[in-house]
Motif scaffolding. Sequence first.
Motif, short mmCIF file in Angstrom:
data_model
loop_
_atom_site.label_atom_id
_atom_site.label_comp_id
_atom_site.label_asym_id
_atom_site.label_seq_id
_atom_site.Cartn_x
_atom_site.Cartn_y
_atom_site.Cartn_z
N LEU A 1 77.11 51.02 -18.86
CA LEU A 1 78.62 50.51 -18.06
C LEU A 1 78.97 51.69 -18.31
CD1 LEU A 1 79.76 47.22 -19.51
CD2 LEU A 1 79.08 47.93 -17.35
N LEU B 1 84.12 46.93 -13.20
CA LEU B 1 83.15 47.24 -14.69
C LEU B 1 83.76 47.06 -16.00
CD1 LEU B 1 80.67 50.52 -13.83
CD2 LEU B 1 80.03 48.79 -13.61
N GLY C 1 82.47 43.59 -16.74
CA GLY C 1 81.53 44.50 -17.15
C GLY C 1 81.10 43.70 -18.98
N ALA D 1 77.27 42.30 -19.60
CA ALA D 1 76.71 42.26 -20.74
C ALA D 1 76.20 41.47 -21.75
CB ALA D 1 77.36 43.56 -21.42
#
Length: 195
Positions: free
Chosen positions: A58, A92, A96, A100
């Motif tokens: 990321l 993100l 993100g 993740a």
Amino acid sequence: AGFFPIGTVLGMMLSLIVVVFSTADNMAPRAALSMGCTRKQFFIGDLCLTLAELLLILLVLAGISLAEEWLFAGRMAATEERMTGAEIREILCQTGIWAAMGLTALVTFIRSMILRYEKKAFWVFWVVWMFGCIGGPRIIDAVEEAPDSLFGRLGNAVIMLAGRFSAAGWLGIGALASAVLLVIAFCTMRRLPVR
């Protein structure tokens, strides 16, 4: 003409491919177990390592986005329709980290299945992967071009289902699914034979 940060998007796709296919490596777990590492220790360590790798990805993607925005600043200023690097970085940051965590659970689950069932599990996941790569774009195209076709109806059903839940609802569903995958992965790893 519009501007689209293709470098960042390609980076996301390549990262996903690398992370998913890295699950096929079964040498490290067996080596760790044969050298005295317990299955629980390996499971926790592998989980933390996978999450750290995804968070690092990321950060790299955010850096690529910044570089892309700086390199093509003139082109972006000349376009009316564009997706800016700031928008990419906002996505993100907002989704993100949660993605993740969810992807960590998915990768851990896939790795445990491949370690336990080897080629059988690998080919099952390979078929699912190829269906997503080949069928996914066709479904997306069919939603607009042929909404009455099988792919078009499937795509519209997915869109309708997605619209029924809020962002918080999807976050809860993702958290529950991740927890279930991790429990299954842990139970599978506990029965993993050492060779």
